[in-house]
Design a protein around this motif. Sequence first.
Motif, PDB file in Angstrom:
ATOM      1  N   GLY A 102     -32.150   3.298  43.744  1.00 45.60           N
ATOM      2  CA  GLY A 102     -31.567   4.403  44.506  1.00 45.60           C
ATOM      3  C   GLY A 102     -30.747   5.298  43.590  1.00 45.60           C
ATOM      4  N   GLY A 103     -30.689   6.559  43.927  1.00 44.10           N
ATOM      5  CA  GLY A 103     -29.874   7.459  43.116  1.00 44.10           C
ATOM      6  C   GLY A 103     -29.775   8.819  43.759  1.00 44.10           C
ATOM      7  N   PHE A 127     -30.341  11.558  41.886  1.00 41.01           N
ATOM      8  CA  PHE A 127     -31.455  12.267  41.243  1.00 41.01           C
ATOM      9  C   PHE A 127     -31.266  13.784  41.373  1.00 41.01           C
ATOM     10  CE2 PHE A 127     -33.435   8.167  42.778  1.00 41.01           C
ATOM     11  CZ  PHE A 127     -33.492   7.560  41.542  1.00 41.01           C
ATOM     12  N   HIS A 145     -33.788   7.972  34.125  1.00 46.96           N
ATOM     13  CA  HIS A 145     -34.146   7.330  35.406  1.00 46.96           C
ATOM     14  C   HIS A 145     -35.554   6.728  35.317  1.00 46.96           C
ATOM     15  CE1 HIS A 145     -31.263  10.380  37.444  1.00 46.96           C
ATOM     16  NE2 HIS A 145     -30.715   9.189  37.586  1.00 46.96           N
ATOM     17  N   LEU A 192     -35.701   3.682  33.124  1.00 43.69           N
ATOM     18  CA  LEU A 192     -35.094   2.526  33.797  1.00 43.69           C
ATOM     19  C   LEU A 192     -36.055   1.941  34.832  1.00 43.69           C
ATOM     20  CD1 LEU A 192     -31.492   3.911  34.373  1.00 43.69           C
ATOM     21  CD2 LEU A 192     -32.096   1.975  32.915  1.00 43.69           C
ATOM     22  N   ARG A 195     -19.523   9.965  46.652  1.00 43.24           N
ATOM     23  CA  ARG A 195     -19.415  10.992  45.625  1.00 43.24           C
ATOM     24  C   ARG A 195     -19.556  12.374  46.275  1.00 43.24           C
ATOM     25  NH1 ARG A 195     -23.894  10.899  41.366  1.00 43.24           N
ATOM     26  NH2 ARG A 195     -23.630  13.140  41.515  1.00 43.24           N
ATOM     27  N   GLY A 215     -26.854   1.352  37.514  1.00 34.08           N
ATOM     28  CA  GLY A 215     -26.300   1.500  36.175  1.00 34.08           C
ATOM     29  C   GLY A 215     -24.922   0.848  36.078  1.00 34.08           C
ATOM     30  N   ASP A 244     -22.160   2.019  35.077  1.00 34.31           N
ATOM     31  CA  ASP A 244     -21.074   2.870  35.575  1.00 34.31           C
ATOM     32  C   ASP A 244     -20.949   2.751  37.097  1.00 34.31           C
ATOM     33  OD1 ASP A 244     -23.643   4.181  35.495  1.00 34.31           O
ATOM     34  OD2 ASP A 244     -22.655   6.032  36.111  1.00 34.31           O
ATOM     35  N   ALA A 269     -27.988  -2.014  34.566  1.00 36.89           N
ATOM     36  CA  ALA A 269     -28.396  -1.413  33.290  1.00 36.89           C
ATOM     37  C   ALA A 269     -27.175  -0.885  32.555  1.00 36.89           C
ATOM     38  CB  ALA A 269     -29.367  -0.259  33.555  1.00 36.89           C
ATOM     39  N   ALA A 270     -27.085  -1.225  31.280  1.00 35.81           N
ATOM     40  CA  ALA A 270     -25.988  -0.676  30.470  1.00 35.81           C
ATOM     41  C   ALA A 270     -26.176   0.841  30.355  1.00 35.81           C
ATOM     42  CB  ALA A 270     -26.001  -1.306  29.091  1.00 35.81           C
ATOM     43  N   ARG A 271     -25.082   1.546  30.115  1.00 29.94           N
ATOM     44  CA  ARG A 271     -25.161   3.004  30.049  1.00 29.94           C
ATOM     45  C   ARG A 271     -24.277   3.498  28.908  1.00 29.94           C
ATOM     46  NH1 ARG A 271     -25.187   7.304  35.019  1.00 29.94           N
ATOM     47  NH2 ARG A 271     -25.958   8.945  33.668  1.00 29.94           N
ATOM     48  N   PRO A 272     -24.764   4.469  28.144  1.00 33.04           N
ATOM     49  CA  PRO A 272     -23.935   4.985  27.048  1.00 33.04           C
ATOM     50  C   PRO A 272     -22.579   5.423  27.580  1.00 33.04           C
ATOM     51  CG  PRO A 272     -26.120   6.006  27.011  1.00 33.04           C
ATOM     52  CD  PRO A 272     -26.044   5.208  28.267  1.00 33.04           C
ATOM     53  N   MET A 289     -29.718   4.566  27.100  1.00 35.48           N
ATOM     54  CA  MET A 289     -30.463   5.813  27.320  1.00 35.48           C
ATOM     55  C   MET A 289     -29.517   6.975  27.533  1.00 35.48           C
ATOM     56  SD  MET A 289     -33.247   4.216  29.783  1.00 35.48           S
ATOM     57  CE  MET A 289     -34.051   2.712  29.294  1.00 35.48           C
ATOM     58  N   PHE A 315     -29.036   9.841  28.774  1.00 37.97           N
ATOM     59  CA  PHE A 315     -29.416  10.897  29.716  1.00 37.97           C
ATOM     60  C   PHE A 315     -28.466  10.850  30.893  1.00 37.97           C
ATOM     61  CE2 PHE A 315     -33.355   9.492  27.692  1.00 37.97           C
ATOM     62  CZ  PHE A 315     -33.933  10.696  27.295  1.00 37.97           C
ATOM     63  N   THR A 317     -25.604  15.038  35.067  1.00 36.09           N
ATOM     64  CA  THR A 317     -24.495  15.958  34.803  1.00 36.09           C
ATOM     65  C   THR A 317     -24.786  16.789  33.561  1.00 36.09           C
ATOM     66  OG1 THR A 317     -22.924  14.393  35.749  1.00 36.09           O
ATOM     67  CG2 THR A 317     -22.003  16.094  34.326  1.00 36.09           C
TER      68      THR A 317
HETATM   69  P1  ATP Z   1     -24.715  12.272  37.616  1.00 35.68           P
HETATM   70  O1  ATP Z   1     -24.578  12.632  36.175  1.00 35.68           O
HETATM   71  O2  ATP Z   1     -24.890  13.433  38.551  1.00 35.68           O
HETATM   72  O3  ATP Z   1     -23.643  11.303  38.073  1.00 35.68           O
HETATM   73  P2  ATP Z   1     -26.687  10.227  37.043  1.00 35.68           P
HETATM   74  O4  ATP Z   1     -27.310  10.628  35.748  1.00 35.68           O
HETATM   75  O5  ATP Z   1     -25.680   9.130  37.020  1.00 35.68           O
HETATM   76  O6  ATP Z   1     -26.117  11.499  37.781  1.00 35.68           O
HETATM   77  P3  ATP Z   1     -27.792   9.175  39.468  1.00 35.68           P
HETATM   78  O7  ATP Z   1     -28.958   9.667  40.223  1.00 35.68           O
HETATM   79  O8  ATP Z   1     -26.461   9.362  40.069  1.00 35.68           O
HETATM   80  O9  ATP Z   1     -27.868   9.866  38.010  1.00 35.68           O
HETATM   81  O10 ATP Z   1     -27.996   7.671  39.047  1.00 35.68           O
HETATM   82  C1  ATP Z   1     -28.692   6.721  39.818  1.00 35.68           C
HETATM   83  C2  ATP Z   1     -28.436   5.363  39.228  1.00 35.68           C
HETATM   84  O11 ATP Z   1     -28.957   5.314  37.896  1.00 35.68           O
HETATM   85  C3  ATP Z   1     -26.953   5.012  39.094  1.00 35.68           C
HETATM   86  O12 ATP Z   1     -26.821   3.631  39.406  1.00 35.68           O
HETATM   87  C4  ATP Z   1     -26.634   5.266  37.638  1.00 35.68           C
HETATM   88  O13 ATP Z   1     -25.612   4.431  37.181  1.00 35.68           O
HETATM   89  C5  ATP Z   1     -27.957   4.927  36.972  1.00 35.68           C
HETATM   90  N1  ATP Z   1     -28.193   5.700  35.760  1.00 35.68           N
HETATM   91  C6  ATP Z   1     -28.453   7.016  35.663  1.00 35.68           C
HETATM   92  N2  ATP Z   1     -28.658   7.382  34.391  1.00 35.68           N
HETATM   93  C7  ATP Z   1     -28.526   6.260  33.654  1.00 35.68           C
HETATM   94  C8  ATP Z   1     -28.613   5.979  32.246  1.00 35.68           C
HETATM   95  N3  ATP Z   1     -28.871   6.941  31.364  1.00 35.68           N
HETATM   96  N4  ATP Z   1     -28.428   4.695  31.837  1.00 35.68           N
HETATM   97  C9  ATP Z   1     -28.157   3.709  32.750  1.00 35.68           C
HETATM   98  N5  ATP Z   1     -28.062   3.916  34.076  1.00 35.68           N
HETATM   99  C10 ATP Z   1     -28.232   5.168  34.532  1.00 35.68           C
END
Ligand code: ATP
Length: 214
Positions: free
Chosen positions: A14-15, A17, A24, A27, A51, A111, A113, A136-139, A179, A181, A184
């Motif tokens: 879910g997201g 997007f 995305h 992942l 949000r 993710g 975060d 998933a880890a995130r930068p 990743m 990306f 924002t």
């Molecule tokens: P925004 O920058 O608007 O907050 P986003 O890039 O986080 O958007 P979302 O659609 O809000 O994208 O993310 C959906 C899910 O994917 C969330 O759980 C987020 O943590 C995860 N996610 C998005 N981009 C990444 C990434 N580059 N690495 C790991 N997890 C990610």
Amino acid sequence: MSQSAPPKALGIFGGTFDPIHEGHLMLARALRDTFALPSVSLIPTGLPQHRNAPVASPQQRLTWVRHAVAGEPGLQADDREVRRQGFCYTVDTLEELQAEQPDTLLVWLIGGDSFHHLQQWHRWTDLLELGHMVVAARPGYDWSKLPEELMRVLDTRKVAAHPDALHKGRISLLPTPLMPFSSTELRDKLAHGADVSGLTPVAAEVRQSGLYET
Ligand code: ATP
């Protein structure tokens, strides 16, 4: 030895997007491949609970997700949250999916975060029991800052990221490279007229919409 998932397991991602980006997609593919899932549903949220309102409409974000996954084996867009009126809670979506497919194990991805803020999610402790969660880890996300309670949740529930370890109530960390990306960043670049062709699979459509221009 070949890897096999339980007879029925469905990946859920879910997201917002707003818009979908290459991270995305990577992942969703990694979720599918790591756990040998026959299919992964990408579920764009309608009105997210926790949000600010997205820039693009639910229908627009869904269309982009559909186009982004077209031709990707096992990946599909699910429009249930876009069709729903009112706020969308992940717990409702997972319960709805489970009611529709009682024998299916839901393997849902978020993710790092997002995991950090899990305690703010509606019925978050129930959420943990509804499927196998994959984080998933995130930068830029620092695991050492994870709230203590979530650290305990991870410690007690964590299992290997492997099809044989799939189980309701367990958590795995997705073994992917970081990743770099984010939607924002994508929106910022679009607002400044920068080239986003390597950042999203639907760059031309997104640019054409003019939605993120200032
Ligand atoms: P925004 O920058 O608007 O907050 P986003 O890039 O986080 O958007 P979302 O659609 O809000 O994208 O993310 C959906 C899910 O994917 C969330 O759980 C987020 O943590 C995860 N996610 C998005 N981009 C990444 C990434 N580059 N690495 C790991 N997890 C990610």
